[in-house]
Motif scaffolding. Structure first.
Motif, PDB file in Angstrom:
ATOM      1  N   ASN A 100       9.624  -8.590  -2.377  1.00 33.59           N
ATOM      2  CA  ASN A 100       8.181  -8.687  -2.631  1.00 33.59           C
ATOM      3  C   ASN A 100       7.557  -9.904  -1.936  1.00 33.59           C
ATOM      4  OD1 ASN A 100       9.674 -10.395  -4.260  1.00 33.59           O
ATOM      5  ND2 ASN A 100       8.169 -10.391  -5.915  1.00 33.59           N
TER       6      ASN A 100
ATOM      7  N   LYS B 280       0.160  -5.918  -1.774  1.00 32.15           N
ATOM      8  CA  LYS B 280       0.419  -6.282  -3.172  1.00 32.15           C
ATOM      9  C   LYS B 280       0.533  -7.802  -3.295  1.00 32.15           C
ATOM     10  CE  LYS B 280       3.256  -5.020  -7.082  1.00 32.15           C
ATOM     11  NZ  LYS B 280       4.507  -4.479  -7.566  1.00 32.15           N
TER      12      LYS B 280
ATOM     13  N   GLN C 211      -2.900  -9.352  -3.346  1.00 33.13           N
ATOM     14  CA  GLN C 211      -3.564  -9.206  -4.652  1.00 33.13           C
ATOM     15  C   GLN C 211      -3.012 -10.207  -5.653  1.00 33.13           C
ATOM     16  OE1 GLN C 211      -2.876  -5.123  -5.640  1.00 33.13           O
ATOM     17  NE2 GLN C 211      -4.335  -4.355  -4.146  1.00 33.13           N
ATOM     18  N   ASN C 212      -1.690 -10.331  -5.697  1.00 38.34           N
ATOM     19  CA  ASN C 212      -1.089 -11.270  -6.642  1.00 38.34           C
ATOM     20  C   ASN C 212      -1.514 -12.700  -6.346  1.00 38.34           C
ATOM     21  OD1 ASN C 212       0.160  -9.149  -7.815  1.00 38.34           O
ATOM     22  ND2 ASN C 212       2.195  -9.583  -7.012  1.00 38.34           N
TER      23      ASN C 212
END
Length: 594
Positions: A373, A447, A450-451
């Motif tokens: 991630n 992603k 966004q985090n």
């Protein structure tokens, strides 16, 4: 009127089938009926051949009862002929007394007689009898798995937990590892198991139901919630203490060698309570499917299922989390112990072989990518049979990464990763593979953005508090205690982290080639040679404040061997109770004792 002897016979026969090979219920699978598949005797519902009188002469074995039990003897034999063969011979050897035939008898009459008897038996085994048998099968499976489960709980509570307590492992560590296992054990051993035993082995003929008993399980599911919530930390404590305490390790290993452990580790057994609730859920679903529509037990069973399903979701989430950590460990090992991989903040996403296009001469070299991630690990395969498979050539942050598709006539399936640390031109084996890499990397970048947005708001307040928090925790403190923790590490801007890593706690000067970095053996601080001392008595380097505390303590203790041991113990107590590397606390700890 053949009904009752037949059902008795069926029960006996069934017991014979189901009692074998069920002891070792290691329920490997987290989601499926772990070993439920083997427990039920062969055939679609475990009913065929169970009570029938075998007829070794009729070339055709009796057909197995089909899914709903409408197999009658005049149908053609079903595909399962071979399997029936083995059952028939097996059954033959243990059908008792009157049914055992003398093989010297006249074979033809034997055949006719057998056919008639068989037909009568099948016709008298009405559908309702079959569905009752199926329900009994499920009840028996519940009972057998419950008995095996209680043995496991006994092993955890009465053996592992008890022996570690005797070995004077600190109480808080034991609670941290075993949580509330003794309450869970008592509940199953004194309440649930005896109730199931009485119902299924003694009262089933007049009260064939389990929903009412399982419904009583519901209020106790809270205990499982607590166990599951603590599970991650427990697993971590086991591995930390196995590494740090020889005493702990030897107790655990000596128990693991015993037969009762079935060659499985403590961690494996600790997973049992997490897997047990999903198992009840599966059995109950199965039971409800087979329960006739208007059955008395329907409401209780439905009720129990709803309550148990909620708890099973928590367990399944914990199991998934475990599997994630296992994956990280596996990558860690393949990379020969590449640091910081096993951290709950890291989430493994994708891996695979890839070719890297050489910028110099356009040749393609074999490489391997791991996508997480928060980073891409760009690796080179190692030609080794043992352990390490790849070495990390570059770690590229997802933050600020771009990925582009290349359109080159002569070189198909290529794409480029542009990252802060470096850019790579890569070639996949097929168009699908290339598209998949691009899609997954783009989604990961998205992603991550966004985090990061979400964290920015946090970060402002966070960096203010940061000035007051103690620097790096001591080495014995696992930095991966929880998700949030990992997130905080992420939140520190990498510049700040770099700076923190690279300066001496004593004089705040940066480390470099001549000013080497050392770690204090007591509080874990990074210090330079000038700001640290080597303790003769402990033959290890420590920062000056810790050194002074130690000298002071040893001075008052008069330096004898015994007091030194006592001191060792206090230092290790100071460590194990997870001090944050604050010397003042250590000071009080030692000061208080002397």
């Amino acid at each position: 009127g053949m009904d009752s002897p037949i059902t008795d016979e069926l029960h006996k026969e069934h017991q014979r089938h189901s009692s074998s090979g069920v002891e070792n219920d290691h329920s490997e699978g987290s989601g499926k009926h772990a070993d439920g598949e083997q427990e039920r005797p062969q055939g679609p519902e475990g009913t065929e051949a169970n009570g029938k009188i075998p007829n070794r002469d009729s070339g055709i074995d009796s057909p197995s009862c089909g899914a709903e039990g409408e197999g009658f003897p005049n149908e053609d034999p079903i595909e399962e002929e071979d399997r029936n063969d083995s059952i028939a011979t097996e059954t033959e050897s243990c059908v008792t007394g009157g049914n055992k035939r003398d093989s010297t008898q006249d074979e033809d009459s034997d055949l006719d007689e057998g056919k008639e008897e068989e037909e009568e038996m099948y016709l008298s085994l009405t559908l309702s009898n079959l569905s009752l048998l199926k329900l009994l099968n499920i009840a028996k499976e519940l009972l057998q798995t419950e008995e095996a489960y209680v043995k496991r709980l006994n092993l955890l509570d009465q053996v592992f937990c008890a022996r570690l307590t005797e070995a004077s492992i600190p109480a808080e560590v034991i609670t941290g590892i075993f949580s509330n296992i003794s309450s869970i054990y008592l509940f199953h051993q004194q309440f649930l198991l005896p109730e199931l035993q009485t119902r299924i082995t003694q009262e089933w003929s007049c009260n064939p139901r389990i929903g009412d008993i399982l419904q009583k399980l519901a209020p106790f599911l809270k205990m499982y919630g607590e166990y599951v919530k603590n599970f991650d930390r427990a697993m971590e404590l086991v591995s930390t203490w196995t590494q740090r305490s020889a005493q702990f390790k030897s107790v655990v290993q000596s128990i693991q060698k015993q037969e009762v452990c079935g060659n499985l580790t403590l961690q494996h057994h600790m997973l049992e309570p997490v897997q047990r609730i999903p198992r009840y859920e599966l059995l109950l679903k199965d039971y409800l499917k087979k329960l006739p529509a208007g059955a008395a037990d329907h409401r209780d069973a439905q009720n129990a299922l709803e309550l148990i399903s909620t708890a099973a979701n928590h367990s399944n989430a914990a199991i998934r989390k475990m599997e994630k950590m296992h994956k990280l460990l596996e990558v860690y090992e393949k990379l020969g112990g590449e640091e910081d991989i096993v951290n709950p903040a890291n989430e493994f996403i994708k891996e695979g072989h890839i070719k890297k296009m050489s910028a110099k001469n356009g040749t393609a070299q074999d490489r391997y990518l791991y996508l997480f991630n928060n980073m891409v690990l760009y690796c080179v395969p190692k030609l080794r049979l043992m352990g390490q498979k790849f070495s990390v050539r570059e770690r590229i942050d997802i933050a600020g990464m771009e990925v582009q598709e290349n359109v080159k006539q002569n070189v198909p399936h290529t794409f480029t990763i542009i990252g802060k640390q470096r850019s790579l031109e890569l070639q996949a084996r097929t168009a699908e593979e290339k598209d998949d890499w691009i899609k997954v990397i783009l989604a990961t970048i998205e992603k991550h953005k966004q985090n990061s947005e979400t964290f920015k708001a946090f970060n402002i307040s966070f960096s203010r508090d940061d000035e007051h928090t103690p620097d790096t925790p001591g080495p014995w403190i696992s930095t991966s205690t929880c998700e949030a923790d990992g997130a905080q590490h992420e939140r520190k801007s990498s510049k700040k982290r770099e700076k923190e890593k690279e300066t001496c706690r004593g004089c705040s000067e940066a480390f470099h080639f001549t000013k080497r970095k050392h770690h204090c053996k007591i509080c874990g601080a990074a210090v330079c040679g000038k700001c640290s001392k080597v303790s003769e008595s402990r033959n290890s380097r420590m920062c000056k404040p810790c050194f002074e505390v130690l000298q002071g303590a040893e001075g008052t203790a008069g330096g004898g061997i015994e007091p030194k041991r006592k001191l060792e113990k206090q230092l290790s107590v100071a460590q194990s109770s997870q001090r944050t590397g604050k010397v003042e606390e250590l000071d009080q700890e030692l000061g208080g004792h002397h």
